[in-house]
Design an enzyme around this catalytic site. Structure first.
Site, mmCIF file in Angstrom:
data_model
loop_
_atom_site.group_PDB
_atom_site.id
_atom_site.type_symbol
_atom_site.label_atom_id
_atom_site.label_comp_id
_atom_site.label_asym_id
_atom_site.label_seq_id
_atom_site.Cartn_x
_atom_site.Cartn_y
_atom_site.Cartn_z
ATOM 1 N N LYS A 164 -4.948 -10.069 -7.122
ATOM 2 C CA LYS A 164 -6.135 -10.109 -6.267
ATOM 3 C C LYS A 164 -7.198 -9.137 -6.780
ATOM 4 C CE LYS A 164 -5.956 -8.012 -2.293
ATOM 5 N NZ LYS A 164 -5.589 -7.533 -0.960
ATOM 6 N N LYS A 223 0.814 -1.216 0.000
ATOM 7 C CA LYS A 223 0.000 0.000 0.000
ATOM 8 C C LYS A 223 0.846 1.264 0.000
ATOM 9 C CE LYS A 223 -4.399 -1.539 1.843
ATOM 10 N NZ LYS A 223 -5.422 -1.351 2.867
ATOM 11 N N LYS A 227 -10.297 -3.142 -4.679
ATOM 12 C CA LYS A 227 -10.990 -1.864 -4.860
ATOM 13 C C LYS A 227 -10.127 -0.884 -5.626
ATOM 14 C CE LYS A 227 -12.865 -2.424 -0.236
ATOM 15 N NZ LYS A 227 -13.000 -2.000 1.125
HETATM 16 P P1 TYM Z 1 -10.823 -4.882 3.546
HETATM 17 O O1 TYM Z 1 -11.786 -3.790 3.772
HETATM 18 O O2 TYM Z 1 -9.711 -4.670 2.585
HETATM 19 O O3 TYM Z 1 -11.595 -6.180 3.078
HETATM 20 C C1 TYM Z 1 -12.721 -6.673 3.792
HETATM 21 C C2 TYM Z 1 -12.704 -8.191 3.788
HETATM 22 O O4 TYM Z 1 -12.724 -8.672 2.440
HETATM 23 C C3 TYM Z 1 -11.664 -9.606 2.255
HETATM 24 N N1 TYM Z 1 -11.184 -9.490 0.866
HETATM 25 C C4 TYM Z 1 -11.094 -10.532 0.021
HETATM 26 N N2 TYM Z 1 -11.396 -11.823 0.173
HETATM 27 C C5 TYM Z 1 -11.215 -12.642 -0.906
HETATM 28 N N3 TYM Z 1 -10.757 -12.187 -2.101
HETATM 29 C C6 TYM Z 1 -10.440 -10.890 -2.298
HETATM 30 N N4 TYM Z 1 -9.997 -10.467 -3.479
HETATM 31 C C7 TYM Z 1 -10.602 -9.990 -1.201
HETATM 32 N N5 TYM Z 1 -10.404 -8.661 -1.050
HETATM 33 C C8 TYM Z 1 -10.759 -8.369 0.224
HETATM 34 C C9 TYM Z 1 -10.596 -9.186 3.242
HETATM 35 O O5 TYM Z 1 -9.727 -10.261 3.534
HETATM 36 C C10 TYM Z 1 -11.425 -8.765 4.436
HETATM 37 O O6 TYM Z 1 -11.787 -9.892 5.218
HETATM 38 N N6 TYM Z 1 -7.830 -4.773 7.490
HETATM 39 C C11 TYM Z 1 -9.124 -5.208 7.032
HETATM 40 C C12 TYM Z 1 -10.293 -4.656 7.831
HETATM 41 C C13 TYM Z 1 -10.193 -4.828 9.298
HETATM 42 C C14 TYM Z 1 -10.401 -6.029 10.027
HETATM 43 C C15 TYM Z 1 -10.236 -5.668 11.387
HETATM 44 C C16 TYM Z 1 -10.700 -7.331 9.655
HETATM 45 C C17 TYM Z 1 -9.910 -3.853 10.193
HETATM 46 N N7 TYM Z 1 -9.935 -4.359 11.460
HETATM 47 C C18 TYM Z 1 -10.346 -6.629 12.399
HETATM 48 C C19 TYM Z 1 -10.823 -8.273 10.671
HETATM 49 C C20 TYM Z 1 -10.647 -7.910 12.011
HETATM 50 C C21 TYM Z 1 -9.284 -4.771 5.594
HETATM 51 O O7 TYM Z 1 -8.673 -3.861 5.134
HETATM 52 O O8 TYM Z 1 -10.251 -5.405 4.931
#
Ligand code: TYM
Length: 350
Positions: free
Chosen positions: A211, A118, A214
């Site tokens: 992957k 990032k 967004k």
């Molecule tokens: P974020 O917002 O990027 O994504 C949310 C969830 O979607 C999953 N994800 C995917 N799964 C499969 N294939 C993909 N291409 C894909 N892209 C995204 C992510 O693994 C995630 O589960 N850091 C986290 C948010 C967060 C969080 C937490 C999660 C903040 N605090 C505490 C769990 C526990 C994030 O940026 O997710």
């Protein structure tokens, strides 16, 4: 000490929610409601770790926060039985992060691959928040002493860090935890990542080695949860494939990332295994499979998009869900924070 089982997970309100978020995370959030008490958080404090143009500034952030909340509800999360709220409403997230900042080691954070991705080449210019992001994530989970965390594959390393932080806190403060009576030396559970299903890593529709994300410049790389039926059909039809027919067995998907991805998406959306999907479509051309995939995607996703539209048209309702959820989250967080302050030696009650 046996911990009460509790689920926590979060989704960032930045840009479009896509099929990866849905299949990798939200589908499992919905399933876990049957067996656990669940807390699902729209992590707005995480969103602001990137430059403002990425998360759209204050208006974009508020809009995206409501949109993620609407997606949770539209996908089947019940905000009355469980808790849905946005992170910034509960101050414990920031407070516990500070304590964990003093537990986590710089060397641990330096190993985080997502920060490197990032931050890109200009690492000096990344926000301190982006660097500290995994510590905030550990605080999110441990503020509720959650035991299970459903996430996609890309969050695995962050979950390992959360476990390391929990363990080091328990070790560093073990005597105090025993003296203050908050357990036999284990105050924080080591949270278990739940990375399950056939689509834990959904890949870009344009490049099966990247992957689905967004931030990809091409909208054709992903299916957004707000896409209408025509857009979904176009994106699936244009999805990259290879010239071979589909294999009949799963091992035939090795070294065929695009085919593997589409079969995984089909399997996840239809709640079947990849092997089962290949028994039906193996030997056939992609065009026939893609038609079936379009139909399935539209059948599963269009109702969610419709419900999201209905919900986001009523921001007062969405906000009331978040305020109610935050009230209940705060009550759980307050107990953890008071105990944590006592354990660390911070004087006073709040
Ligand atoms: P974020 O917002 O990027 O994504 C949310 C969830 O979607 C999953 N994800 C995917 N799964 C499969 N294939 C993909 N291409 C894909 N892209 C995204 C992510 O693994 C995630 O589960 N850091 C986290 C948010 C967060 C969080 C937490 C999660 C903040 N605090 C505490 C769990 C526990 C994030 O940026 O997710």
């Amino acid at each position: 000490m046996a911990f009460v089982e509790r689920v926590f997970s979060g989704v960032q309100p930045t840009g479009n929610l896509h099929l990866g978020n849905y299949l990798g995370a939200i589908v499992n959030f919905v399933k876990m409601q049957e067996t656990h008490n669940c807390i699902y958080c729209v992590v707005d404090m995480h969103a602001i770790t990137m430059p403002t143009d990425v998360w759209g500034g204050p208006e974009g952030l508020a809009r995206a926060t409501r949109e993620v909340t609407a997606a949770f509800i539209a996908a089947g999360i019940d905000p009355k039985k469980h808790i849905v709220f946005n992170q910034s409403q509960v101050s414990g997230h920031a407070e516990l992060t500070w304590i964990f900042n003093c537990v986590a080691r710089v060397g641990w954070l330096n190993r985080m691959t997502q920060f490197k991705e990032k931050a890109g080449k200009d690492r000096e210019n990344a926000s301190v928040g982006l660097y500290d992001y995994p510590v905030l994530m550990a605080a999110d989970i441990l503020l509720y002493r959650a035991t299970h965390v459903p996430v996609g594959e890309d969050q695995k390393q962050h979950l390992e860090l959360a476990r390391d932080i929990a363990q080091k806190f328990n070790n560093d403060f073990g005597d105090s935890i025993r003296k203050t009576g908050f357990g036999d030396g284990l105050f924080f559970p080591l949270p278990e990542p739940m990375i399950t299903g056939p689509a834990t890593r959904v890949m870009s529709l344009r490049d099966g080695t990247k992957k689905m994300s967004k931030s990809d410049a091409s909208d054709y790389s992903r299916i957004n949860l707000t896409d209408d039926a025509d857009t979904i059909a176009q994106k699936v039809r244009k999805a990259k494939t290879d010239p071979e027919p589909l294999p009949s067995e799963e091992k035939g998907l090795e070294a065929r990332p695009e085919a593997d991805n589409l079969v995984g998406i089909y399997a996840a959306l239809s709640n079947r295994s990849k092997a089962d999907v290949l028994r039906e479509f193996g030997g056939g051309q992609f065009s026939g499979f893609k038609n079936a995939l379009v139909e399935l995607c539209v059948a599963k996703l269009a109702p969610i998009a419709g419900e999201m539209k209905r919900l986001t048209a009523d921001p007062a309702y969405v906000d009331s869900v978040l305020v109610d959820g935050a009230d209940r989250a705060r009550a759980i967080a307050a107990e953890t924070m008071q105990a944590t302050r006592d354990i660390v030696g911070f004087i006073g009650k709040r």
